[in-house]
Motif scaffolding. Structure first.
Motif, PDB file in Angstrom:
ATOM      1  N   LEU A 136      -6.108   7.256  -2.222  1.00  0.00           N
ATOM      2  CA  LEU A 136      -4.649   7.186  -2.137  1.00  0.00           C
ATOM      3  C   LEU A 136      -4.131   8.026  -0.980  1.00  0.00           C
ATOM      4  N   ALA A 137      -4.717   9.186  -0.770  1.00  0.00           N
ATOM      5  CA  ALA A 137      -4.297  10.060   0.329  1.00  0.00           C
ATOM      6  C   ALA A 137      -4.480   9.366   1.676  1.00  0.00           C
ATOM      7  N   ARG A 138      -5.576   8.627   1.825  1.00  0.00           N
ATOM      8  CA  ARG A 138      -5.795   7.898   3.083  1.00  0.00           C
ATOM      9  C   ARG A 138      -4.719   6.840   3.290  1.00  0.00           C
ATOM     10  N   HIS A 139      -4.399   6.103   2.241  1.00  0.00           N
ATOM     11  CA  HIS A 139      -3.380   5.073   2.350  1.00  0.00           C
ATOM     12  C   HIS A 139      -2.003   5.691   2.610  1.00  0.00           C
ATOM     13  N   ASP A 140      -1.692   6.795   1.928  1.00  0.00           N
ATOM     14  CA  ASP A 140      -0.417   7.481   2.152  1.00  0.00           C
ATOM     15  C   ASP A 140      -0.301   7.962   3.594  1.00  0.00           C
ATOM     16  N   ALA A 141      -1.381   8.526   4.117  1.00  0.00           N
ATOM     17  CA  ALA A 141      -1.368   9.042   5.489  1.00  0.00           C
ATOM     18  C   ALA A 141      -1.129   7.921   6.489  1.00  0.00           C
ATOM     19  N   ALA A 142      -1.765   6.779   6.263  1.00  0.00           N
ATOM     20  CA  ALA A 142      -1.576   5.644   7.158  1.00  0.00           C
ATOM     21  C   ALA A 142      -0.131   5.151   7.120  1.00  0.00           C
ATOM     22  N   ALA A 146       2.622   5.142  10.191  1.00  0.00           N
ATOM     23  CA  ALA A 146       3.305   3.918  10.600  1.00  0.00           C
ATOM     24  C   ALA A 146       4.820   4.110  10.612  1.00  0.00           C
ATOM     25  N   ILE A 147       5.346   4.812   9.602  1.00  0.00           N
ATOM     26  CA  ILE A 147       6.784   5.063   9.557  1.00  0.00           C
ATOM     27  C   ILE A 147       7.206   5.997  10.696  1.00  0.00           C
ATOM     28  N   ALA A 148       6.410   7.029  10.951  1.00  0.00           N
ATOM     29  CA  ALA A 148       6.723   7.964  12.034  1.00  0.00           C
ATOM     30  C   ALA A 148       6.754   7.238  13.378  1.00  0.00           C
ATOM     31  N   GLU A 149       5.806   6.335  13.581  1.00  0.00           N
ATOM     32  CA  GLU A 149       5.782   5.567  14.838  1.00  0.00           C
ATOM     33  C   GLU A 149       6.994   4.660  14.943  1.00  0.00           C
ATOM     34  N   LEU A 150       7.359   4.050  13.835  1.00  0.00           N
ATOM     35  CA  LEU A 150       8.515   3.157  13.821  1.00  0.00           C
ATOM     36  C   LEU A 150       9.804   3.906  14.140  1.00  0.00           C
ATOM     37  N   LEU A 151       9.923   5.115  13.589  1.00  0.00           N
ATOM     38  CA  LEU A 151      11.170   5.876  13.745  1.00  0.00           C
ATOM     39  C   LEU A 151      11.192   6.773  14.973  1.00  0.00           C
ATOM     40  N   ALA A 152      10.095   6.825  15.713  1.00  0.00           N
ATOM     41  CA  ALA A 152      10.003   7.746  16.857  1.00  0.00           C
ATOM     42  C   ALA A 152      11.174   7.617  17.832  1.00  0.00           C
ATOM     43  N   PRO A 153      11.585   6.419  18.230  1.00  0.00           N
ATOM     44  CA  PRO A 153      12.720   6.325  19.166  1.00  0.00           C
ATOM     45  C   PRO A 153      14.001   6.901  18.597  1.00  0.00           C
ATOM     46  N   LEU A 154      14.239   6.698  17.302  1.00  0.00           N
ATOM     47  CA  LEU A 154      15.442   7.213  16.657  1.00  0.00           C
ATOM     48  C   LEU A 154      15.387   8.732  16.542  1.00  0.00           C
ATOM     49  N   LEU A 155      14.242   9.252  16.141  1.00  0.00           N
ATOM     50  CA  LEU A 155      14.091  10.698  15.970  1.00  0.00           C
ATOM     51  C   LEU A 155      14.151  11.433  17.310  1.00  0.00           C
ATOM     52  N   ALA A 156      13.670  10.800  18.361  1.00  0.00           N
ATOM     53  CA  ALA A 156      13.637  11.443  19.674  1.00  0.00           C
ATOM     54  C   ALA A 156      15.035  11.719  20.214  1.00  0.00           C
ATOM     55  N   THR A 157      16.002  10.931  19.816  1.00  0.00           N
ATOM     56  CA  THR A 157      17.372  11.110  20.315  1.00  0.00           C
ATOM     57  C   THR A 157      18.253  11.881  19.337  1.00  0.00           C
ATOM     58  N   PRO A 163      11.372  20.780  13.120  1.00  0.00           N
ATOM     59  CA  PRO A 163      10.526  20.503  14.278  1.00  0.00           C
ATOM     60  C   PRO A 163       9.957  19.086  14.238  1.00  0.00           C
ATOM     61  N   LEU A 164       9.973  18.399  15.385  1.00  0.00           N
ATOM     62  CA  LEU A 164       9.443  17.053  15.466  1.00  0.00           C
ATOM     63  C   LEU A 164       8.007  17.035  15.977  1.00  0.00           C
ATOM     64  N   LYS A 165       7.446  18.223  16.265  1.00  0.00           N
ATOM     65  CA  LYS A 165       6.079  18.262  16.794  1.00  0.00           C
ATOM     66  C   LYS A 165       5.047  17.931  15.725  1.00  0.00           C
ATOM     67  N   ASP A 166       5.436  17.923  14.473  1.00  0.00           N
ATOM     68  CA  ASP A 166       4.534  17.566  13.384  1.00  0.00           C
ATOM     69  C   ASP A 166       5.154  16.422  12.589  1.00  0.00           C
ATOM     70  N   PRO A 167       5.061  15.188  13.114  1.00  0.00           N
ATOM     71  CA  PRO A 167       5.732  14.061  12.450  1.00  0.00           C
ATOM     72  C   PRO A 167       5.207  13.784  11.051  1.00  0.00           C
ATOM     73  N   ASP A 168       3.930  14.087  10.803  1.00  0.00           N
ATOM     74  CA  ASP A 168       3.398  13.837   9.462  1.00  0.00           C
ATOM     75  C   ASP A 168       4.082  14.736   8.444  1.00  0.00           C
ATOM     76  N   MET A 169       4.279  15.999   8.782  1.00  0.00           N
ATOM     77  CA  MET A 169       4.941  16.905   7.858  1.00  0.00           C
ATOM     78  C   MET A 169       6.401  16.486   7.642  1.00  0.00           C
ATOM     79  N   LEU A 170       7.032  16.029   8.700  1.00  0.00           N
ATOM     80  CA  LEU A 170       8.407  15.547   8.578  1.00  0.00           C
ATOM     81  C   LEU A 170       8.478  14.343   7.647  1.00  0.00           C
ATOM     82  N   MET A 171       7.530  13.418   7.799  1.00  0.00           N
ATOM     83  CA  MET A 171       7.510  12.241   6.937  1.00  0.00           C
ATOM     84  C   MET A 171       7.237  12.631   5.485  1.00  0.00           C
TER      85      MET A 171
END
Length: 210
Positions: A136-142, A146-157, A163-171
């Motif tokens: 489950l942890a592997r699936h959650d991490a994936a 995927a969500i962090a990558e999708l939201l990257a343009p929105l979060l960048a602005t 801090p945005l340097k750790d997107p996994d922790m933010l997610m």
């Protein structure tokens, strides 16, 4: 040299299509049964009966109920990512993209409720079962990636307060707010409307009006 005949190709396509149909029916049956009776409340034989198959059909696709759940997770993840992508497309052209996105993404329908019941059941199972927890942890991490990558343009602005340097922790934080709020609103819908915590706090946390 091995030559594949057209008849052989047609047979392969029929087998593949039949296998896909079998798999989808098993997943549909499992989703309904897990939501109604819980992960441990329904047997593999009962799942197969619901889907209209024998247990042989089940074991030709999955080795266990845990593996079946993870396939459900993968299918649900694709739906959620599509919904988030559509919400992002709509929100990004609005006056306040972050607030608009959170508003759209925090919507709750019957499918959301059903999946929350299923995933909560399996999470409890995983807490007690190290092997299931690891999977489950592997699936959650994936999914978080995927969500962090999708939201990257929105979060960048956005003018994020974390801090945005750790997107996994933010997610992880976003998921905690989303799932924690959903659990409370399902128990106390009158006191906490669906999506209220997300709408009230995530736009500010992630960057105000962006």
């Amino acid at each position: 040299m091995i030559v594949t005949t057209r008849a052989g190709e047609r047979m392969t396509k029929r087998v593949t299509r039949r296998r896909l149909e079998t798999n989808e029916r098993l997943l549909d049956a499992a989703e309904q049964a897990f939501a109604e009776y819980g992960f441990h409340g329904v047997s593999i034989a009962e799942l197969c009966t619901r889907a209209g198959y024998t247990t042989g059909a089940f074991y030709s696709n999955y080795s266990s109920k845990s593996e079946l759940f993870l396939a459900l997770f993968t299918r649900r993840s694709a739906v959620v990512l599509k919904q988030l992508g559509d919400a992002l497309d709509e929100a990004i052209v609005s006056e306040h993209p972050m607030a608009a996105f959170v508003e759209l993404a925090s919507a709750v329908d019957e499918e959301t409720r059903t999946w929350f019941l299923i995933s909560t059941e399996f999470t409890l199972h995983a807490i007690r079962n190290p092997e299931a927890a690891e999977a489950l942890a592997r699936h959650d991490a994936a999914m978080r990636a995927a969500i962090a990558e999708l939201l990257a343009p929105l979060l960048a602005t956005a003018r994020s307060k974390v801090p945005l340097k750790d997107p996994d922790m933010l997610m992880r934080l976003v998921v905690a707010v989303r799932e924690g709020g959903l659990a409370q609103s399902l128990v106390e819908p009158g006191a906490l409307p669906h999506g209220e915590l997300e709408r009230r706090f995530l736009p500010t946390l992630l960057g105000g009006h962006g």
